[in-house]
Scaffold this active site. Structure first.
Site, PDB file in Angstrom:
ATOM      1  N   HIS A 199       0.825  -1.216   0.000  1.00  0.00           N
ATOM      2  CA  HIS A 199       0.000   0.000   0.000  1.00  0.00           C
ATOM      3  C   HIS A 199       0.857   1.263   0.000  1.00  0.00           C
ATOM      4  CE1 HIS A 199       0.461   0.079   4.501  1.00  0.00           C
ATOM      5  NE2 HIS A 199       0.407   1.382   4.290  1.00  0.00           N
ATOM      6  N   ASP A 214      -0.491  -7.510   1.403  1.00  0.00           N
ATOM      7  CA  ASP A 214       0.102  -6.170   1.490  1.00  0.00           C
ATOM      8  C   ASP A 214       1.628  -6.222   1.636  1.00  0.00           C
ATOM      9  OD1 ASP A 214       0.300  -3.450   1.600  1.00  0.00           O
ATOM     10  OD2 ASP A 214      -0.440  -3.253   3.659  1.00  0.00           O
ATOM     11  N   SER A 254       4.302   2.194   8.422  1.00  0.00           N
ATOM     12  CA  SER A 254       3.894   1.210   7.421  1.00  0.00           C
ATOM     13  C   SER A 254       5.086   0.681   6.645  1.00  0.00           C
ATOM     14  CB  SER A 254       2.895   1.832   6.443  1.00  0.00           C
ATOM     15  OG  SER A 254       1.654   2.044   7.053  1.00  0.00           O
TER      16      SER A 254
END
Length: 455
Positions: free
Chosen positions: A258, A308, A405
């Site tokens: 992402h 992801d 992230s």
């Protein structure tokens, strides 16, 4: 016409006990007492019974609720264990599925390790307690590569035959020979033996990973020293930190898909990977490494962040040192139990209310939580897929946040650290019953190895 207050004395209603039978009441209107007929007594008796019944039901419900709260309310404890948290959530979230706990765990038929200064390959066959040295007969580089990958390494770097006469062995030492069955599974190809016909055994060296040569919090975290997490990398778009990443090999890092999807229209030449950084203030002295290719997982879903993960191939290799190195992937069939104390690191927000990333690298320890727990109605209500795992605290004391992230969730196995998760998503930061959700690296081992090997 209704009487006024001046026309009559104030009305007073009160209940008094009448007769020998407790709980039988009559109503009195001020001082204007009247005799009660038999039918009136029977009416009062019926009403009294109804009132008593209602009060009894209410009292019983109150006592039952009190006992239920005493029985179900989780006891406060400063220590965190996966078992305790799961018990609490199971009690408080009825209908939670424990399906994954019912799945049988198959015993490992064979385990490998590389031991000693001579890097001797050893195998443990069919749960025997002793470790067997591997005879060189039937050995091949392909087999060495398979074993290195099963141990969590990216590639095989060296293999050779060692003469038994050149090393000291215990008299009780036994060996393992490869069976001659073509096309057989590696896990089923080992046969215990008292000796090696050729008098030679296998020495194996895999790519280095998972070590912290200089090892001596993210929300609720602390700043870290250089070299504490040597595989930690920062993925930058221009001079801006966008996501964390983990070094797998000199030419490869892994991050969250992402992260790259959000900036998919950006020019490839604008991306840099910085390894060995602790403070972003040092970026000017650190040129970083240009990205050659961005490879998101082909099944990545932007809707629910399934699959992801993304691999970044670098144009030039990262130079390994005491402060820069690779993390190990999970070993094949390696299982870190719920409650395992793992670590997440990154440059994300150190407070949910902050709008800027941290300038210095932060880390914090978080326990692994089971998927059935995180999928309960009290937490994420089934949003986690088999490619996800979660870690954190039910009270929200520490967590990853925006800017973390793509970064690593690592767990130790002895002195070796394995990349168990990639920071993916969550609801808020460090909120109660909202632990961090990570891409489960063990589910992507084949894709990672295939991608790295063919390029």
């Amino acid at each position: 016409m209704s009487p006024t207050l001046d026309d009559q004395s104030p009305m007073e209603i009160r209940c008094t006990e009448e007769g020998a039978g407790p709980g039988i009441f009559r109503m009195e209107l001020g001082d204007q007492r009247q005799s009660i007929s038999q039918s009136q007594r029977w009416c009062c008796l019926q009403r009294g019974c109804v009132i008593l019944g209602v009060l009894g039901l209410l009292a019983g419900a109150g006592i039952a609720s009190w006992l239920l709260v005493l029985y179900l309310w989780p006891a406060a404890s400063p220590s965190i264990s996966g078992t305790l948290q799961e018990e609490e959530m199971t009690l408080n979230c009825p209908g939670v599925s424990r399906e994954e706990e019912l799945l049988p765990s198959l015993p490992k038929t064979v385990s490998f390790r590389i031991n000693g200064e001579d890097l001797l390959l050893q195998v443990q066959v069919r749960a025997r307690p002793d470790w067997l040295l591997v005879c060189h007969e039937g050995w091949s580089p392909a087999l060495g590569m398979h074993i290195c990958k099963s141990l969590g390494h990216i590639r095989l770097t060296q293999h050779k035959a060692v003469n038994l006469s050149d090393i000291k062995l215990n008299r009780s030492q036994e060996f393992a020979q490869l069976s001659a069955r073509p096309g057989g599974l590696v896990e089923e190809s080992w046969k215990p033996s008292a000796n090696c016909p050729s008098g030679r055994i296998v020495s194996l060296k895999c790519s280095e990973c998972g070590a912290r040569p200089l090892a001596s919090r993210i929300v609720g975290g602390q700043a870290v020293a250089s070299g504490r997490w040597p595989w930690q990398a920062s993925v930058m778009l221009g001079s801006r930190h966008t996501c964390g990443a983990s070094v797998l090999a000199p030419h490869w890092v892994v991050t969250a898909a992402h992260c790259m999807y959000s900036f998919r229209l950006s020019r490839l030449s604008s991306w840099r990977v910085h390894a060995g950084l602790v403070s972003h203030g040092a970026v000017r002295q650190h040129q970083g490494t240009m990205v050659e290719k961005i490879i998101p997982h082909p099944l990545y879903s932007a809707q629910n962040h399934d699959y992801d993960v993304a691999l970044l191939q670098l144009r030039t290799p990262i130079n390994f040192s005491d402060t820069v190195g690779a993390v190990c992937l999970p070993a094949k069939e390696q299982h870190f139990p719920w409650g395992s104390q793992c670590w997440v690191s990154g440059w994300g927000h150190t407070d949910p209310s902050h709008t800027h990333s941290s300038d210095t690298l932060q880390d914090t320890m978080v326990p692994l939580l089971s998927t059935y727990l995180c999928n309960s109605s009290c937490m994420y209500s089934g949003a986690l897929t088999h490619r996800m795992l979660c870690a954190g605290y039910l009270d929200g004391r520490a967590d990853a946040c925006q800017g973390d992230s793509g970064g690593p969730l690592v767990c130790p196995s002895g002195d070796t650290w394995h990349l168990v998760g990639v920071v993916s998503w969550g609801r808020g930061c460090a909120e109660p019953n909202r632990p961090g959700v990570y891409a489960k690296v063990a589910e992507f081992l084949d894709w990672i190895h295939d991608t790295v090997q063919v390029r």
